[in-house]
Design a protein around this motif. Sequence first.
Motif, short mmCIF file in Angstrom:
data_model
loop_
_atom_site.label_atom_id
_atom_site.label_comp_id
_atom_site.label_asym_id
_atom_site.label_seq_id
_atom_site.Cartn_x
_atom_site.Cartn_y
_atom_site.Cartn_z
N VAL A 282 16.48 -23.99 8.36
CA VAL A 282 16.73 -22.85 9.55
C VAL A 282 15.55 -22.59 10.20
CG1 VAL A 282 18.76 -21.77 7.71
CG2 VAL A 282 16.28 -20.72 7.90
N SER A 283 14.47 -22.99 10.08
CA SER A 283 13.09 -22.59 10.65
C SER A 283 13.26 -22.64 12.07
CB SER A 283 11.91 -23.28 10.25
OG SER A 283 11.26 -22.82 9.09
N HIS A 284 13.74 -23.50 12.70
CA HIS A 284 13.76 -23.62 14.04
C HIS A 284 14.97 -23.00 14.91
CE1 HIS A 284 9.88 -25.45 15.62
NE2 HIS A 284 9.78 -26.13 14.38
N LEU A 285 16.04 -22.52 14.22
CA LEU A 285 17.12 -22.15 14.74
C LEU A 285 16.99 -20.89 15.46
CD1 LEU A 285 19.63 -22.99 11.98
CD2 LEU A 285 19.46 -24.15 14.06
N SER A 286 17.89 -20.73 16.61
CA SER A 286 17.99 -19.09 16.96
C SER A 286 18.73 -18.40 15.94
CB SER A 286 19.01 -19.26 18.12
OG SER A 286 20.38 -19.55 17.78
N GLU A 287 18.42 -16.98 16.23
CA GLU A 287 18.81 -16.12 15.19
C GLU A 287 20.62 -16.13 15.07
OE1 GLU A 287 18.69 -11.40 13.85
OE2 GLU A 287 17.63 -12.06 15.48
N ARG A 288 21.26 -16.48 16.38
CA ARG A 288 22.81 -16.63 16.03
C ARG A 288 23.02 -17.94 14.95
NH1 ARG A 288 27.06 -16.60 20.82
NH2 ARG A 288 29.19 -17.06 19.75
N ALA A 289 22.32 -18.99 15.54
CA ALA A 289 22.57 -20.19 14.89
C ALA A 289 22.04 -20.07 13.30
CB ALA A 289 21.78 -21.47 15.71
N PHE A 290 21.11 -19.23 13.13
CA PHE A 290 20.86 -19.05 11.53
C PHE A 290 21.93 -18.60 11.05
CE2 PHE A 290 19.59 -15.98 8.47
CZ PHE A 290 18.82 -16.50 7.59
N TRP A 291 22.62 -17.28 11.50
CA TRP A 291 23.85 -16.68 10.87
C TRP A 291 24.89 -17.77 10.57
CZ3 TRP A 291 22.28 -13.38 7.67
CH2 TRP A 291 21.27 -12.41 7.97
N ASP A 292 24.98 -18.47 11.61
CA ASP A 292 26.11 -19.36 11.72
C ASP A 292 25.94 -20.50 10.60
OD1 ASP A 292 27.45 -18.47 13.88
OD2 ASP A 292 27.01 -20.09 15.15
N MET A 293 24.91 -20.94 10.49
CA MET A 293 24.41 -21.78 9.32
C MET A 293 24.60 -21.22 7.83
SD MET A 293 21.20 -24.43 8.65
CE MET A 293 21.75 -25.60 9.92
N VAL A 294 24.33 -19.82 7.75
CA VAL A 294 24.35 -19.22 6.60
C VAL A 294 25.81 -18.93 6.16
CG1 VAL A 294 24.08 -16.93 5.64
CG2 VAL A 294 21.99 -18.16 6.51
N ASP A 295 26.62 -18.93 7.28
CA ASP A 295 28.09 -18.51 7.01
C ASP A 295 28.67 -19.80 6.86
OD1 ASP A 295 27.84 -15.79 7.48
OD2 ASP A 295 28.49 -15.82 9.58
N THR A 296 28.29 -20.88 7.29
CA THR A 296 29.01 -22.00 7.25
C THR A 296 28.80 -22.99 5.97
OG1 THR A 296 29.08 -22.30 9.47
CG2 THR A 296 29.59 -24.29 8.31
N ALA A 297 27.42 -22.79 5.35
CA ALA A 297 26.84 -23.53 4.37
C ALA A 297 27.62 -23.17 2.93
CB ALA A 297 25.24 -23.43 4.26
N SER A 298 28.03 -24.24 2.42
CA SER A 298 28.29 -23.80 1.03
C SER A 298 27.25 -23.84 -0.17
CB SER A 298 29.30 -24.70 0.51
OG SER A 298 28.82 -26.10 0.38
N LYS A 299 26.04 -24.30 0.28
CA LYS A 299 25.09 -24.31 -0.51
C LYS A 299 23.87 -23.63 0.05
CE LYS A 299 26.32 -28.90 -2.49
NZ LYS A 299 25.93 -30.24 -2.59
N THR A 300 22.65 -23.53 -0.60
CA THR A 300 21.59 -22.52 -0.17
C THR A 300 20.80 -23.21 1.03
OG1 THR A 300 19.67 -21.31 -0.93
CG2 THR A 300 19.91 -23.47 -1.64
N VAL A 301 20.19 -22.23 1.86
CA VAL A 301 19.26 -22.77 2.96
C VAL A 301 17.72 -22.42 2.84
CG1 VAL A 301 21.24 -22.46 4.42
CG2 VAL A 301 19.39 -20.71 4.11
N ILE A 302 16.80 -23.17 3.19
CA ILE A 302 15.42 -22.80 3.20
C ILE A 302 15.10 -22.72 4.70
CG2 ILE A 302 15.11 -24.40 1.19
CD1 ILE A 302 13.80 -26.51 3.15
N ALA A 303 13.78 -22.14 4.97
CA ALA A 303 12.93 -22.07 6.07
C ALA A 303 11.73 -22.56 5.60
CB ALA A 303 12.83 -20.52 6.40
N SER A 304 11.68 -24.06 6.19
CA SER A 304 10.31 -24.65 5.68
C SER A 304 9.28 -24.05 6.18
CB SER A 304 10.64 -26.04 6.29
OG SER A 304 10.79 -26.18 7.80
N HIS A 305 9.03 -23.76 7.45
CA HIS A 305 7.76 -23.15 7.83
C HIS A 305 8.12 -21.92 8.83
CE1 HIS A 305 9.25 -26.33 10.78
NE2 HIS A 305 8.15 -26.00 11.66
N SER A 306 7.88 -20.74 8.34
CA SER A 306 8.39 -19.59 9.12
C SER A 306 7.80 -18.37 8.57
CB SER A 306 9.97 -19.11 9.11
OG SER A 306 10.44 -20.35 10.24
N ASN A 307 7.52 -17.31 9.26
CA ASN A 307 6.71 -16.19 8.70
C ASN A 307 7.44 -14.77 8.81
OD1 ASN A 307 4.52 -17.73 7.53
ND2 ASN A 307 3.35 -17.38 9.49
#
Length: 318
Positions: free
Chosen positions: A171-196
């Motif tokens: 999710v590192s480069h996603l917009s905040e809305r796209a982040f939440w869309d991905m979290v809501d859509t994914a059936s498995k976990t997510v990572i942020a490979s390079h974010s602070n």
Amino acid sequence: MQMPIADFHCDVLFKLLEDERLSFRDDTSGKLDVTYKRLKQAKSVFQTFAIFVQPGDNAGIEPYFKSIDLFYRCVLPNPDIAFIQYKDDLERSLAEGKIGAMLSLEGLDGLQGDPAMLRIMYRLGVRAAGFTWNNANWAADGAMEERGAGLTAQGKAFVRECDELGMMLDVSHLSERAFWDMVDTASKTVIASHSNAASVLPHKRNLSDDQIKAIIALEGLIGVTFVPYFVSGSEVVTIDDLLRHVERICELGGERHLMLGSDFDGIARYIDKLHNPADVIHLQDALLKRYSARQTERFLSGNTIRFLRERLPERSSS
């Protein structure tokens, strides 16, 4: 004593793609941060190599395949590098004291919404996918896209395809809305490979406290990144500045969910005393002044290895 390190993001393949005269194994140009020699010096046990193609060049899928070819020709032939695609690859690599090397996608622009291209990427060894860079594409809006839209219908279909394949979602480069869309859509976990942490430094590429807590709740990982302008607004950025992000993620419950996502070879400026993998010893020394040896080991590699043991796919027996 130097602890092993694992890093979930570097862009050395992009530099090799831009200039094939550069040598991952015997770099004398001084243009590469991540090299075989430096990974050995750093006691690296795992390195993710991102496939990144400049968006907007309309180059299609070809640069992605060229990047993978560079990985096969320039990275994998080195004697202590092991290709990580499946759980047993990781276990073998660790047992033999090698450097595990995994491929990821940083932006899906060139796949043009074709799930067949994603499946081919998986068969070639890609095991993590970030849908955008900072721009908008057919899948989602990136973090720097002013519109701030979420995942498209095709993007959501690709989330489900990644889950089916066993490809990690980044999710590192996603917009905040796209982040939440991905979290809501994914059936498995997510990572942020390079974010602070945005609560330490407000930047569109950093994660809000709620985003960090969501990744933790999903048993994902957050890779603290060494990009100076994601760390501090100061002219000179120090390792102590980076530790403020480590502290915040831990305060939010992320001690077992924090990893490294350096972004070496994707940056032109550096944190003081943190210019390449061999310099991570300075980060280790700073961590040990504030955290136990067990916690420090988790941050440097332990959390990453545990996660990969859980999330890498099993090798098919067929």
